[in-house]
Motif scaffolding. Structure first.
Motif, PDB file in Angstrom:
ATOM      1  N   GLN A 667    -115.068 -17.063  13.953  1.00 33.41           N
ATOM      2  CA  GLN A 667    -116.454 -17.184  14.020  1.00 33.41           C
ATOM      3  C   GLN A 667    -117.210 -16.711  12.831  1.00 33.41           C
ATOM      4  OE1 GLN A 667    -117.589 -18.161  18.651  1.00 33.41           O
ATOM      5  NE2 GLN A 667    -117.564 -15.897  17.883  1.00 33.41           N
ATOM      6  N   LYS A 668    -116.547 -15.713  12.330  1.00 33.11           N
ATOM      7  CA  LYS A 668    -117.374 -14.802  11.424  1.00 33.11           C
ATOM      8  C   LYS A 668    -118.008 -15.771  10.187  1.00 33.11           C
ATOM      9  CE  LYS A 668    -114.856 -11.462  10.780  1.00 33.11           C
ATOM     10  NZ  LYS A 668    -114.096 -10.107  10.246  1.00 33.11           N
ATOM     11  N   ALA A 669    -116.921 -16.726   9.993  1.00 32.23           N
ATOM     12  CA  ALA A 669    -117.229 -17.615   8.784  1.00 32.23           C
ATOM     13  C   ALA A 669    -118.196 -18.616   9.059  1.00 32.23           C
ATOM     14  CB  ALA A 669    -115.937 -18.242   8.358  1.00 32.23           C
ATOM     15  N   LYS A 670    -118.411 -18.780  10.399  1.00 28.09           N
ATOM     16  CA  LYS A 670    -119.557 -19.922  10.812  1.00 28.09           C
ATOM     17  C   LYS A 670    -120.773 -19.518  11.010  1.00 28.09           C
ATOM     18  CE  LYS A 670    -115.907 -21.567  14.140  1.00 28.09           C
ATOM     19  NZ  LYS A 670    -115.518 -21.747  15.300  1.00 28.09           N
ATOM     20  N   ARG A 671    -121.655 -20.661  10.754  1.00 27.00           N
ATOM     21  CA  ARG A 671    -123.175 -20.205  10.979  1.00 27.00           C
ATOM     22  C   ARG A 671    -123.172 -19.454  12.455  1.00 27.00           C
ATOM     23  NH1 ARG A 671    -125.049 -25.875  10.539  1.00 27.00           N
ATOM     24  NH2 ARG A 671    -126.950 -25.036  12.022  1.00 27.00           N
ATOM     25  N   ILE A 672    -124.346 -18.446  12.604  1.00 25.83           N
ATOM     26  CA  ILE A 672    -124.751 -17.924  13.851  1.00 25.83           C
ATOM     27  C   ILE A 672    -124.886 -18.716  14.994  1.00 25.83           C
ATOM     28  CG2 ILE A 672    -127.124 -17.552  13.363  1.00 25.83           C
ATOM     29  CD1 ILE A 672    -126.679 -14.709  14.345  1.00 25.83           C
ATOM     30  N   ASP A 673    -125.654 -19.732  14.719  1.00 26.93           N
ATOM     31  CA  ASP A 673    -125.833 -20.712  15.849  1.00 26.93           C
ATOM     32  C   ASP A 673    -124.551 -21.553  16.348  1.00 26.93           C
ATOM     33  OD1 ASP A 673    -125.648 -22.051  13.420  1.00 26.93           O
ATOM     34  OD2 ASP A 673    -127.168 -23.651  14.002  1.00 26.93           O
ATOM     35  N   LYS A 674    -123.543 -21.168  15.566  1.00 27.61           N
ATOM     36  CA  LYS A 674    -122.278 -22.198  16.030  1.00 27.61           C
ATOM     37  C   LYS A 674    -121.268 -20.927  16.856  1.00 27.61           C
ATOM     38  CE  LYS A 674    -123.252 -26.037  14.306  1.00 27.61           C
ATOM     39  NZ  LYS A 674    -123.222 -27.367  15.128  1.00 27.61           N
ATOM     40  N   MET A 675    -121.770 -19.809  16.851  1.00 29.46           N
ATOM     41  CA  MET A 675    -120.846 -18.668  17.432  1.00 29.46           C
ATOM     42  C   MET A 675    -121.381 -18.722  19.069  1.00 29.46           C
ATOM     43  SD  MET A 675    -121.391 -15.623  14.627  1.00 29.46           S
ATOM     44  CE  MET A 675    -120.478 -14.341  15.627  1.00 29.46           C
ATOM     45  N   ALA A 676    -120.197 -18.174  19.886  1.00 27.99           N
ATOM     46  CA  ALA A 676    -120.563 -18.004  21.363  1.00 27.99           C
ATOM     47  C   ALA A 676    -121.747 -16.989  21.778  1.00 27.99           C
ATOM     48  CB  ALA A 676    -119.141 -17.635  21.986  1.00 27.99           C
ATOM     49  N   GLN A 677    -122.452 -17.593  22.472  1.00 25.34           N
ATOM     50  CA  GLN A 677    -123.774 -16.472  22.742  1.00 25.34           C
ATOM     51  C   GLN A 677    -123.327 -15.505  23.556  1.00 25.34           C
ATOM     52  OE1 GLN A 677    -126.606 -17.146  21.136  1.00 25.34           O
ATOM     53  NE2 GLN A 677    -125.228 -18.326  20.054  1.00 25.34           N
ATOM     54  N   CYS A 678    -122.110 -15.824  24.615  1.00 25.67           N
ATOM     55  CA  CYS A 678    -121.825 -14.669  25.495  1.00 25.67           C
ATOM     56  C   CYS A 678    -120.327 -15.003  25.584  1.00 25.67           C
ATOM     57  CB  CYS A 678    -122.486 -14.789  26.740  1.00 25.67           C
ATOM     58  SG  CYS A 678    -122.296 -13.595  28.010  1.00 25.67           S
ATOM     59  N   VAL A 679    -119.703 -13.544  25.809  1.00 27.89           N
ATOM     60  CA  VAL A 679    -118.256 -13.414  25.922  1.00 27.89           C
ATOM     61  C   VAL A 679    -118.299 -12.410  26.986  1.00 27.89           C
ATOM     62  CG1 VAL A 679    -117.434 -14.467  23.710  1.00 27.89           C
ATOM     63  CG2 VAL A 679    -117.851 -11.951  23.993  1.00 27.89           C
ATOM     64  N   VAL A 680    -116.883 -12.447  27.634  1.00 27.42           N
ATOM     65  CA  VAL A 680    -116.470 -11.299  28.419  1.00 27.42           C
ATOM     66  C   VAL A 680    -114.937 -10.876  27.911  1.00 27.42           C
ATOM     67  CG1 VAL A 680    -117.707 -11.817  30.561  1.00 27.42           C
ATOM     68  CG2 VAL A 680    -115.312 -12.731  30.063  1.00 27.42           C
ATOM     69  N   TYR A 681    -114.823  -9.327  28.139  1.00 22.80           N
ATOM     70  CA  TYR A 681    -113.441  -9.002  27.360  1.00 22.80           C
ATOM     71  C   TYR A 681    -112.723  -8.241  28.656  1.00 22.80           C
ATOM     72  CZ  TYR A 681    -116.724  -5.281  27.025  1.00 22.80           C
ATOM     73  OH  TYR A 681    -117.632  -4.011  27.056  1.00 22.80           O
ATOM     74  N   THR A 682    -111.512  -7.943  28.219  1.00 28.52           N
ATOM     75  CA  THR A 682    -110.607  -7.214  29.280  1.00 28.52           C
ATOM     76  C   THR A 682    -110.667  -5.627  28.815  1.00 28.52           C
ATOM     77  OG1 THR A 682    -108.585  -7.777  28.143  1.00 28.52           O
ATOM     78  CG2 THR A 682    -109.551  -9.262  30.016  1.00 28.52           C
ATOM     79  N   GLU A 683    -110.784  -5.394  27.354  1.00 31.42           N
ATOM     80  CA  GLU A 683    -110.412  -4.059  27.040  1.00 31.42           C
ATOM     81  C   GLU A 683    -111.037  -3.714  25.469  1.00 31.42           C
ATOM     82  OE1 GLU A 683    -106.625  -2.866  26.236  1.00 31.42           O
ATOM     83  OE2 GLU A 683    -105.972  -3.930  24.590  1.00 31.42           O
TER      84      GLU A 683
END
Length: 717
Positions: A667-683
């Motif tokens: 995602q880092k290579a994408k435009r910021i408006d194309k990145m996921a707005q919210c994520v959950v993680y396990t660790e």
């Protein structure tokens, strides 16, 4: 322990100096590089050669006079294998009672059970058995000595609070001070008050014995009789010579591999090698480097007559028990075994044939921050006690050598021990277990080491948010009680599984949980063309919704392989399916053993869901249902995209980066408006930066919907 000088093997001059230093070592140890001379004796006579045998009568006498015996048994004393047998021989298993022996790690429980079964002349699972998470081998009514992990005994207390089926309990390797070691000691202290007939043995190699005796001494100050005593047993180890690098290794994984190859090529004397690394990724990486180097050497120089071959074996906690046991098998003739292990090989287990230990000098530890409410893994220097324990692995069967990948002056600067895990861990699973055991006032529980109040408060808040506790701090019914019974290490994972029926995706949830419990199913190809092919193979399973669904895609594809097999018998069909799946995994750079283990774990989880009357249904490809289910369990581990382009935790505002292994990393290579707005993680993993792993893309509005009691709108908008 004598000390020498170990020069980095990557330096040509260093190799020559290394060979010169080794001349006296070979002369000193040459006649000792054979198997333990007692190995050809009958097992009964072998047992009598162990130091613990000299103290057999003393131990049994103290157990008659005292309820608790603190046993300080040094490395090689035989305490883990012999003491349970002494109790059995002395009649402690009369009237159908058993002897429980707890170990901090699964591999120790299974390997020790196999050894004691051999010594008693019985089949494993009969007189001597074991019980670990998702696997056991023991027979009710016949098993007398039962090895288990500490967490299993804590769970047995749920059904039998006074442990009526046991006449004696031995808590081994107390000096490791794992989370469940401290919990179990506190619980056994309470059980001992109610059961004066129960005998308790607290076994440790390095702990302060007097502090332990005082902790378990239940006598009143006015009473002259004490209820706890100390017995010290000397160890049996051979000389171990330590070697150090002149300068710290820039890449200790690469330095470990170089050291293994130098030992193998320059020292012709027999002897296996044990390498300590910090985690699964490093073990896999080191195995690939060794394989590539061996293949390159054969390709360039061919196989020389009489040259020893290398047999590479992995050893870490998430491996299936049968694969962990491969480390204990003797290699074929003219073959040197290299065991690549995490710190599970540090204590409790003796791997036959180990002469050389390569110590990277680091260990991965889990640390919890109450301020940010993140539970993270960090790599830190080992304490001096661990360095000594690791070196001792080379001196269990014969004289040996330890190669420490750091300068000698750094050894003297190491901390004596690591703080107990209970002081630096997320306490939510602990409090959940204590509540299930009927301990309402957890703040007054007699912990051997008092955990920070902030960590306790954070754990209570999380359990309340997960609806495992009610407004009065009591366990909820049925959700909280079921969460406590689920044999998974994280209450968030238990909540996800128990909620899966409501979201109509219980089949997918059990698959995601099973894969999470085996850690990694994708095999990296390293660098070059092979690495590129491996990355392309992973892209075939990638889901834009994150790592959980990517792993789910791979798992479901693995299950489907072989469905069309049609053989004459179930046995032939099972063999054909296994072979077909193995070939398919090799083609797609997937770990066949990890996926097979995940399939076994999923079947266990499905049985538990059925017992809890959770409907077993499939989402039929509806990714939204699965993502909402994951969010229902892991909503507390949420991160939102900041306008700066970085993710920050919703509560605490900690800046986190996406781990390079994640499918969302590009995602880092994408435009910021194309990145996921919210994520959950396990660790969260702390290395050079703070990374979040195993991500799932969620809708920010789901957090308010699923956990309105935990999040306020101001947090999210």
């Amino acid at each position: 322990m004598s000390r020498g000088t170990f020069i980095a093997p990557s330096d040509d001059e260093g190799v020559r100096r290394f060979e010169a230093d080794r001349t006296d070592v070979d002369a000193e140890f040459n006649t000792s590089f054979t198997w333990n001379p007692t190995r050809n004796l009958p097992l009964k006579q072998q047992r009598k050669t162990l130091p613990a045998y000299k103290h057999r009568d003393e131990l049994l006498y103290l157990l008659e006079k005292y309820q608790v015996v603190v046993l300080c048994g040094e490395t090689g004393s035989g305490k883990s294998t012999q003491v349970p047998q002494y109790l059995l021989e002395a009649g402690h298993c009369s009237r159908g009672k058993m002897i429980a022996v707890t170990q901090p790690r699964r591999v120790a429980a299974t390997s020790l059970a196999a050894r004691v079964a051999e010594e008693t002349g019985s089949r494993l699972g009969d007189v001597v058995g074991y019980s670990i998470r998702f696997d056991d081998s023991w027979t009710p009514g016949r098993t007398k000595i039962k090895f288990m992990t500490e967490g299993i005994l804590v769970r047995e207390l749920l059904a039998d609070p006074l442990l009526q089926q046991y006449s004696a309990v031995m808590i081994d390797e107390v000096h490791e001070r794992t989370l469940f070691t401290d919990i179990l000691m506190g619980l056994m202290r309470k059980v001992s008050r109610k059961r004066p007939d129960l005998r308790l043995i607290i076994s440790s190699a390095t702990m302060d014995a007097e502090d332990l005796r005082k902790y378990f001494d239940l006598s009143k100050p006015s009473e002259p009789k004490q209820t706890a005593a100390i017995l010290s047993v000397e160890g049996r180890t051979y000389p171990v010579r330590a070697y150090y690098l002149e300068e710290p290794a820039a890449d200790y994984v690469k330095a470990s591999v170089d050291t293994v190859l130098t030992i193998h090529r320059k020292l012709n004397t027999p002897g296996d090698i044990l390498v300590f690394l910090t985690g699964v990724d490093e073990v896999d990486h080191a195995a690939r480097l060794l394989d590539e180097e061996v293949e390159r050497n054969v390709r360039e120089n061919g196989r020389r007559s009489g040259e020893m071959e290398l047999s590479i074996v992995k050893m870490y906690g998430s491996l299936p028990a049968k694969d962990q046991m491969k480390a204990f098998f003797r290699p074929p003739p003219n073959t040197r075994k290299v065991v690549l292990a995490t710190n599970i090989a540090e204590t409790s287990v003796t791997i036959p044939g180990i002469v050389h230990v390569v110590d990277c000098g680091f260990v991965k530890v889990r640390c919890f921050s109450a301020d940010t409410q993140t539970d993270s893994l960090g790599i830190v220097s080992i304490p001096k006690s661990s360095a000594i324990q690791r070196a001792g692995r080379a001196g269990r069967m014969k004289p040996g050598n330890v190669y420490r990948l750091f300068p000698e002056q750094e050894f003297d600067k190491l901390e004596p021990t690591l703080p107990p895990e209970i002081l630096r861990a997320d306490l939510s699973p602990v409090i959940l277990q204590l509540k299930a055991l009927g301990i309402t006032d957890v703040l007054r529980f007699p912990f051997p080491a008092r955990p920070p109040a902030a960590n306790m408060a954070a754990a209570l808040e999380l359990l309340y948010a997960l609806e495992a506790l009610d407004d009065n701090g009591e366990l909820t019914e049925p959700l909280g009680a079921c969460m406590a019974e689920f044999p998974v290490p994280d209450p968030r994972l238990a909540k996800m599984l128990l909620s899966s029926g409501d979201f109509g995706c219980s089949e997918e949830a059990t698959a995601i949980a099973a894969v999470a419990l085996v850690k990694s199913i994708f095999v990296g190809g390293g660098g070059g063309q092979r690495g590129l092919v491996a990355r392309q193979a992973k892209r075939g399973f990638e889901a834009a919704e994150g790592d959980s669904l990517t792993a789910l895609n791979a798992f479901l594809s693995f299950v489907k392989v072989g469905d069309s097999v049609n053989c004459n018998s179930d046995k032939n069909a099972a063999g054909e399916i296994r072979a077909r799946r193995s070939r398919w995994c090799a083609q797609n750079f997937l770990d066949f053993k990890a996926l097979s283990r995940a399939l076994e774990i999923q079947s266990q989880l499905i049985k538990l869901l059925k017992r809890f009357r959770i409907p077993l249904v499939s989402a039929k490809g509806d990714a939204v249902r699965v993502r909402r289910c994951v969010a229902a369990g892991y909503f507390a581990n949420a991160a939102i995209l900041h306008h700066s382009g970085q993710y920050r935790t919703v509560r605490g505002g900690v800046e986190l980066k996406i781990h390079p292994s994640s499918v969302l990393y590009d995602q880092k290579a994408k435009r910021i408006d194309k990145m996921a707005q919210c994520v959950v993680y396990t660790e969260v993993l702390h290395t050079s930066e703070v990374f979040m792993r195993d991500l799932t893309v969620v809708d920010v509005n789901w957090l308010l919907e699923l956990a309105p009691h935990y999040y306020k709108r101001g947090y999210l908008f």
